[in-house]
Design a protein around this motif. Structure first.
Motif, PDB file in Angstrom:
ATOM      1  N   PRO A  50      35.656  11.882  -9.872  1.00 53.96           N
ATOM      2  CA  PRO A  50      34.487  12.687  -9.517  1.00 53.96           C
ATOM      3  C   PRO A  50      34.906  13.801  -8.553  1.00 53.96           C
ATOM      4  O   PRO A  50      36.045  13.817  -8.070  1.00 53.96           O
ATOM      5  CB  PRO A  50      33.573  11.680  -8.821  1.00 53.96           C
ATOM      6  N   PRO A  51      33.984  14.709  -8.220  1.00 53.73           N
ATOM      7  CA  PRO A  51      34.295  15.743  -7.234  1.00 53.73           C
ATOM      8  C   PRO A  51      34.649  15.114  -5.882  1.00 53.73           C
ATOM      9  O   PRO A  51      34.154  14.035  -5.533  1.00 53.73           O
ATOM     10  CB  PRO A  51      33.000  16.548  -7.101  1.00 53.73           C
ATOM     11  N   ASP A  52      35.481  15.798  -5.136  1.00 52.00           N
ATOM     12  CA  ASP A  52      35.843  15.359  -3.795  1.00 52.00           C
ATOM     13  C   ASP A  52      34.569  15.271  -2.951  1.00 52.00           C
ATOM     14  O   ASP A  52      33.758  16.202  -2.963  1.00 52.00           O
ATOM     15  CB  ASP A  52      36.816  16.384  -3.188  1.00 52.00           C
ATOM     16  N   PRO A  53      34.372  14.180  -2.233  1.00 56.62           N
ATOM     17  CA  PRO A  53      33.155  14.030  -1.427  1.00 56.62           C
ATOM     18  C   PRO A  53      32.953  15.155  -0.411  1.00 56.62           C
ATOM     19  O   PRO A  53      31.824  15.498  -0.070  1.00 56.62           O
ATOM     20  CB  PRO A  53      33.360  12.688  -0.706  1.00 56.62           C
ATOM     21  N   ARG A  54      34.039  15.766   0.051  1.00 49.53           N
ATOM     22  CA  ARG A  54      33.914  16.873   1.001  1.00 49.53           C
ATOM     23  C   ARG A  54      33.337  18.113   0.327  1.00 49.53           C
ATOM     24  O   ARG A  54      32.571  18.859   0.938  1.00 49.53           O
ATOM     25  CB  ARG A  54      35.266  17.167   1.649  1.00 49.53           C
ATOM     26  N   SER A  55      33.668  18.335  -0.944  1.00 46.12           N
ATOM     27  CA  SER A  55      33.069  19.445  -1.702  1.00 46.12           C
ATOM     28  C   SER A  55      31.588  19.174  -1.940  1.00 46.12           C
ATOM     29  O   SER A  55      30.752  20.071  -1.808  1.00 46.12           O
ATOM     30  CB  SER A  55      33.766  19.629  -3.054  1.00 46.12           C
ATOM     31  N   VAL A  56      31.276  17.951  -2.296  1.00 48.10           N
ATOM     32  CA  VAL A  56      29.880  17.560  -2.527  1.00 48.10           C
ATOM     33  C   VAL A  56      29.070  17.744  -1.247  1.00 48.10           C
ATOM     34  O   VAL A  56      27.957  18.286  -1.275  1.00 48.10           O
ATOM     35  CB  VAL A  56      29.791  16.102  -3.037  1.00 48.10           C
ATOM     36  N   ALA A  57      29.641  17.326  -0.117  1.00 49.82           N
ATOM     37  CA  ALA A  57      28.931  17.436   1.164  1.00 49.82           C
ATOM     38  C   ALA A  57      28.687  18.893   1.543  1.00 49.82           C
ATOM     39  O   ALA A  57      27.591  19.245   2.003  1.00 49.82           O
ATOM     40  CB  ALA A  57      29.726  16.734   2.269  1.00 49.82           C
ATOM     41  N   GLU A  58      29.681  19.763   1.337  1.00 55.82           N
ATOM     42  CA  GLU A  58      29.502  21.176   1.687  1.00 55.82           C
ATOM     43  C   GLU A  58      28.470  21.825   0.771  1.00 55.82           C
ATOM     44  O   GLU A  58      27.635  22.607   1.224  1.00 55.82           O
ATOM     45  CB  GLU A  58      30.830  21.935   1.623  1.00 55.82           C
ATOM     46  N   ALA A  59      28.504  21.504  -0.498  1.00 50.99           N
ATOM     47  CA  ALA A  59      27.504  22.045  -1.429  1.00 50.99           C
ATOM     48  C   ALA A  59      26.104  21.565  -1.020  1.00 50.99           C
ATOM     49  O   ALA A  59      25.164  22.376  -0.935  1.00 50.99           O
ATOM     50  CB  ALA A  59      27.823  21.618  -2.858  1.00 50.99           C
ATOM     51  N   ARG A  60      25.972  20.297  -0.753  1.00 52.55           N
ATOM     52  CA  ARG A  60      24.677  19.737  -0.372  1.00 52.55           C
ATOM     53  C   ARG A  60      24.169  20.376   0.921  1.00 52.55           C
ATOM     54  O   ARG A  60      22.987  20.670   1.055  1.00 52.55           O
ATOM     55  CB  ARG A  60      24.788  18.223  -0.221  1.00 52.55           C
ATOM     56  N   ARG A  61      25.067  20.609   1.873  1.00 51.21           N
ATOM     57  CA  ARG A  61      24.694  21.243   3.140  1.00 51.21           C
ATOM     58  C   ARG A  61      24.065  22.617   2.895  1.00 51.21           C
ATOM     59  O   ARG A  61      23.208  23.068   3.635  1.00 51.21           O
ATOM     60  CB  ARG A  61      25.935  21.374   4.027  1.00 51.21           C
ATOM     61  N   ARG A  62      24.463  23.243   1.784  1.00 53.37           N
ATOM     62  CA  ARG A  62      23.961  24.578   1.450  1.00 53.37           C
ATOM     63  C   ARG A  62      22.859  24.543   0.396  1.00 53.37           C
ATOM     64  O   ARG A  62      22.484  25.575  -0.160  1.00 53.37           O
ATOM     65  CB  ARG A  62      25.105  25.449   0.983  1.00 53.37           C
ATOM     66  N   GLY A  63      22.380  23.350   0.095  1.00 52.20           N
ATOM     67  CA  GLY A  63      21.271  23.238  -0.846  1.00 52.20           C
ATOM     68  C   GLY A  63      21.662  23.262  -2.306  1.00 52.20           C
ATOM     69  O   GLY A  63      20.820  23.499  -3.175  1.00 52.20           O
ATOM     70  N   GLY A 128      43.104  20.233   3.894  1.00 53.10           N
ATOM     71  CA  GLY A 128      42.550  20.613   5.181  1.00 53.10           C
ATOM     72  C   GLY A 128      41.366  19.752   5.573  1.00 53.10           C
ATOM     73  O   GLY A 128      41.000  18.806   4.891  1.00 53.10           O
ATOM     74  N   GLY A 129      40.767  20.133   6.654  1.00 53.70           N
ATOM     75  CA  GLY A 129      39.582  19.434   7.142  1.00 53.70           C
ATOM     76  C   GLY A 129      38.312  20.110   6.643  1.00 53.70           C
ATOM     77  O   GLY A 129      38.338  20.914   5.702  1.00 53.70           O
ATOM     78  N   ARG A 130      37.214  19.804   7.294  1.00 56.97           N
ATOM     79  CA  ARG A 130      35.909  20.334   6.897  1.00 56.97           C
ATOM     80  C   ARG A 130      35.903  21.858   6.832  1.00 56.97           C
ATOM     81  O   ARG A 130      35.338  22.448   5.916  1.00 56.97           O
ATOM     82  CB  ARG A 130      34.828  19.842   7.857  1.00 56.97           C
ATOM     83  N   GLN A 131      36.551  22.517   7.798  1.00 56.05           N
ATOM     84  CA  GLN A 131      36.551  23.983   7.837  1.00 56.05           C
ATOM     85  C   GLN A 131      37.214  24.575   6.591  1.00 56.05           C
ATOM     86  O   GLN A 131      36.797  25.617   6.096  1.00 56.05           O
ATOM     87  CB  GLN A 131      37.234  24.502   9.110  1.00 56.05           C
ATOM     88  N   ALA A 132      38.228  23.920   6.058  1.00 52.62           N
ATOM     89  CA  ALA A 132      38.880  24.402   4.836  1.00 52.62           C
ATOM     90  C   ALA A 132      37.899  24.394   3.663  1.00 52.62           C
ATOM     91  O   ALA A 132      37.914  25.306   2.820  1.00 52.62           O
ATOM     92  CB  ALA A 132      40.101  23.546   4.513  1.00 52.62           C
ATOM     93  N   PHE A 133      37.019  23.405   3.622  1.00 51.79           N
ATOM     94  CA  PHE A 133      36.015  23.334   2.559  1.00 51.79           C
ATOM     95  C   PHE A 133      34.932  24.396   2.756  1.00 51.79           C
ATOM     96  O   PHE A 133      34.447  24.980   1.791  1.00 51.79           O
ATOM     97  CB  PHE A 133      35.422  21.924   2.465  1.00 51.79           C
ATOM     98  N   VAL A 134      34.587  24.671   3.997  1.00 52.13           N
ATOM     99  CA  VAL A 134      33.619  25.735   4.299  1.00 52.13           C
ATOM    100  C   VAL A 134      34.179  27.084   3.843  1.00 52.13           C
ATOM    101  O   VAL A 134      33.506  27.863   3.156  1.00 52.13           O
ATOM    102  CB  VAL A 134      33.288  25.769   5.809  1.00 52.13           C
ATOM    103  N   GLU A 135      35.424  27.358   4.196  1.00 52.65           N
ATOM    104  CA  GLU A 135      36.048  28.637   3.839  1.00 52.65           C
ATOM    105  C   GLU A 135      36.225  28.775   2.335  1.00 52.65           C
ATOM    106  O   GLU A 135      35.983  29.849   1.772  1.00 52.65           O
ATOM    107  CB  GLU A 135      37.372  28.783   4.579  1.00 52.65           C
ATOM    108  N   ALA A 136      36.649  27.722   1.666  1.00 48.86           N
ATOM    109  CA  ALA A 136      36.792  27.768   0.208  1.00 48.86           C
ATOM    110  C   ALA A 136      35.434  28.012  -0.445  1.00 48.86           C
ATOM    111  O   ALA A 136      35.308  28.835  -1.361  1.00 48.86           O
ATOM    112  CB  ALA A 136      37.416  26.477  -0.311  1.00 48.86           C
TER     113      ALA A 136
END
Length: 156
Positions: A50-63, A128-136
């Motif tokens: 499945p998608p990386d949970p960090r990608s899912v979390a960043e997408a969800r954070r943005r609706g 990377g950490g959370r910030q890497a997912f935000v930037e991507a």
């Protein structure tokens, strides 16, 4: 009118390409644009995941809700099915052009080609950490906006 088809490509199909897939679906629906979207990987190492949970979390954070997704590797038939095959890095695009059947390499594009402010690769956030997912996500978001504008112009 023929519905355009877009395939996003990254290394494992668990971070960047599923994010681009979800973003284009979300934005196209809001804009009233019909588009066929999928994503795939250059590598087969994440196949079935499945998608990386960090990608899912960043997408969800943005609706943005990530669709049900199962990582897969790009297939030669994808070059016939999709109008736009969009890589996250120049290396992905080079690999895709090598895999492309005759007459289909012109479909391969780098995502940042569609962004006015960005150039080069969308870095892999996996290491990377959370910030890497935000930037991507930010880079992908701008590239998807530009691609959607192109799709809208072609479907008018």
């Amino acid at each position: 009118m023929i519905q355009p088809a877009v395939l996003f490509i990254c290394t494992g199909n668990i971070c960047r390409s599923p994010t681009a897939h979800a973003l284009l679906l979300h934005k196209a629906r809001r804009a009233g644009v019909l588009v066929d979207v999928d994503s795939a990987a250059i590598s087969d190492e994440e196949r079935g995941n499945p998608p990386d949970p960090r990608s899912v979390a960043e997408a969800r954070r943005r609706g943005i809700e990530m669709h049900a997704h199962c990582a897969r590797q790009v297939r030669s038939s994808d070059f016939e099915r999709f109008d736009w095959i969009v890589g996250m890095t120049a290396q992905h695009c080079a690999a895709l052009r090598r895999l492309a059947p005759a007459g289909t390499a012109h479909k391969v594009h780098l995502l940042t080609e569609f962004s006015e402010d960005d150039e080069g690769d969308v870095p892999d956030p996996w290491y990377g950490g959370r910030q890497a997912f935000v930037e991507a996500f930010d880079l992908i978001d701008r590239g998807v906006d530009g691609l959607l504008s192109k799709l809208q112009a072609k479907t008018r």
